[in-house]
Design an enzyme around this catalytic site. Structure first.
Site, mmCIF file in Angstrom:
data_model
loop_
_atom_site.group_PDB
_atom_site.id
_atom_site.type_symbol
_atom_site.label_atom_id
_atom_site.label_comp_id
_atom_site.label_asym_id
_atom_site.label_seq_id
_atom_site.Cartn_x
_atom_site.Cartn_y
_atom_site.Cartn_z
ATOM 1 N N ASP A 173 -5.070 1.885 10.738
ATOM 2 C CA ASP A 173 -6.492 1.633 10.979
ATOM 3 C C ASP A 173 -6.651 1.196 12.442
ATOM 4 O OD1 ASP A 173 -9.200 1.165 10.401
ATOM 5 O OD2 ASP A 173 -8.834 -0.817 9.579
ATOM 6 N N GLU A 225 3.853 4.080 6.005
ATOM 7 C CA GLU A 225 2.627 3.290 5.860
ATOM 8 C C GLU A 225 1.586 4.035 5.041
ATOM 9 O OE1 GLU A 225 1.453 0.154 7.930
ATOM 10 O OE2 GLU A 225 1.800 1.051 9.902
ATOM 11 N N ASP A 282 -5.708 -0.633 -1.735
ATOM 12 C CA ASP A 282 -6.466 -1.558 -2.578
ATOM 13 C C ASP A 282 -7.736 -2.058 -1.912
ATOM 14 O OD1 ASP A 282 -5.102 -3.266 -0.612
ATOM 15 O OD2 ASP A 282 -5.883 -4.912 -1.826
ATOM 16 N N GLY A 325 0.774 -1.244 0.000
ATOM 17 C CA GLY A 325 0.000 0.000 0.000
ATOM 18 C C GLY A 325 0.799 1.283 0.000
ATOM 19 N N ARG A 363 -5.242 0.282 -6.797
ATOM 20 C CA ARG A 363 -4.030 0.924 -6.269
ATOM 21 C C ARG A 363 -3.550 2.058 -7.170
ATOM 22 N NH1 ARG A 363 -2.132 -2.401 -2.058
ATOM 23 N NH2 ARG A 363 -2.366 -4.625 -2.388
ATOM 24 N N LYS A 379 -6.910 6.538 10.433
ATOM 25 C CA LYS A 379 -8.304 6.377 10.864
ATOM 26 C C LYS A 379 -8.308 6.249 12.378
ATOM 27 C CE LYS A 379 -10.179 3.502 7.138
ATOM 28 N NZ LYS A 379 -10.725 2.157 6.872
HETATM 29 P P1 IMP Z 1 -4.472 -2.093 10.783
HETATM 30 O O1 IMP Z 1 -5.921 -2.378 11.114
HETATM 31 O O2 IMP Z 1 -4.080 -0.722 11.300
HETATM 32 O O3 IMP Z 1 -3.571 -3.182 11.260
HETATM 33 O O4 IMP Z 1 -4.379 -2.030 9.202
HETATM 34 C C1 IMP Z 1 -4.240 -3.200 8.466
HETATM 35 C C2 IMP Z 1 -4.191 -2.967 6.996
HETATM 36 O O5 IMP Z 1 -5.525 -2.922 6.522
HETATM 37 C C3 IMP Z 1 -3.564 -1.674 6.485
HETATM 38 O O6 IMP Z 1 -2.173 -1.727 6.413
HETATM 39 C C4 IMP Z 1 -4.184 -1.604 5.108
HETATM 40 O O7 IMP Z 1 -3.460 -2.391 4.198
HETATM 41 C C5 IMP Z 1 -5.554 -2.201 5.337
HETATM 42 N N1 IMP Z 1 -6.585 -1.163 5.422
HETATM 43 C C6 IMP Z 1 -7.135 -0.622 6.529
HETATM 44 N N2 IMP Z 1 -8.053 0.303 6.192
HETATM 45 C C7 IMP Z 1 -8.077 0.331 4.839
HETATM 46 C C8 IMP Z 1 -8.816 1.093 3.874
HETATM 47 O O8 IMP Z 1 -9.671 1.950 4.186
HETATM 48 N N3 IMP Z 1 -8.540 0.837 2.576
HETATM 49 C C9 IMP Z 1 -7.609 -0.075 2.167
HETATM 50 N N4 IMP Z 1 -6.902 -0.795 3.025
HETATM 51 C C10 IMP Z 1 -7.131 -0.597 4.350
HETATM 52 MG MG MG Z 2 -4.770 -4.211 1.470
#
Ligand code: IMP
Ligand code: MG
Length: 180
Positions: free
Chosen positions: A107, A103, A163, A48, A169, A135
């Site tokens: 999220d 990054e 993605d 990403g 992407r 987020k």
């Molecule tokens: P985490 O929840 O912070 O561990 O995020 C995990 C992964 O989910 C991120 O690195 C992104 O690849 C993916 N991700 C989270 N939110 C989104 C979004 O809104 N669009 C696309 N990918 C997302």
């Molecule tokens: Mg992804």
């Protein structure tokens, strides 16, 4: 041709706004690292952050090296917390280096927390994080975000590296995906 999954909704962040913000971030990042003796290690989190990293390094005038790492996160059960596994490790040691983790989005924070733990174990001289998107309302785990491009509401977004099932992407703008 296979149908694309989900449906593209409105543009959340347009390409020109991304470009301006990347320039501002690069200026702040550069100011922070000017006194470094060795090149800054820009550690791009695949896939990403590829586009963001590529634009960011081209806005930096300090010496940099680029490294890549890949993690995968998944839910073990519907209510279980997220598990994160290493898919591809960095190609060099980070010991005694100034490392900037790049990054696409933070999220829940689970991926970032795992990356930090993994990188810290290599004893870098310093370790900081820049994320294009944040987020904050979805956070499950506290992580320190040193630089962020944009704080966004709880929408699933695609484009500029992000993605949905490996698609979108290459969009220039960050757009909201509906019915995902
Ligand atoms: P985490 O929840 O912070 O561990 O995020 C995990 C992964 O989910 C991120 O690195 C992104 O690849 C993916 N991700 C989270 N939110 C989104 C979004 O809104 N669009 C696309 N990918 C997302
Ligand atoms: Mg992804």
């Amino acid at each position: 041709m296979r149908a694309t999954p989900g449906k593209l909704g409105s543009t959340l962040i347009a390409a020109d706004a991304i470009r301006r913000r990347v320039g501002q971030l690069a200026a702040e990042i550069e100011a922070h690292y000017t006194a470094c003796e060795r090149p800054l290690v820009v550690l791009c989190v695949l896939k990403g952050a590829v586009l963001f990293s590529a634009d960011l390094v081209r806005s930096l005038t300090i010496p940099v090296e680029m490294e890549f790492i890949s993690m995968r996160s998944y839910r073990r059960g519907t209510n279980a917390s997220q598990a994160v596994e290493l898919v591809k490790d960095v190609g060099t040691t980070l010991a005694d280096r100034d490392v900037l983790l790049v990054e696409d989005i933070v999220d829940t924070g689970n991926t970032t927390a795992s990356l930090f733990r993994h990188a810290e174990a290599m004893r870098p001289r310093s370790l900081r994080l820049v994320t294009l998107l944040d987020k904050t309302s979805r956070r499950e785990r506290a992580v320190t975000v040193h630089w962020r491009g944009f704080e966004i509401p709880d929408h699933f977004v695609v484009g500029y590296g992000l993605d949905f099932e490996e698609q979108y992407r290459n969009l220039l703008d960050v757009r909201i995906l509906v019915d995902a």
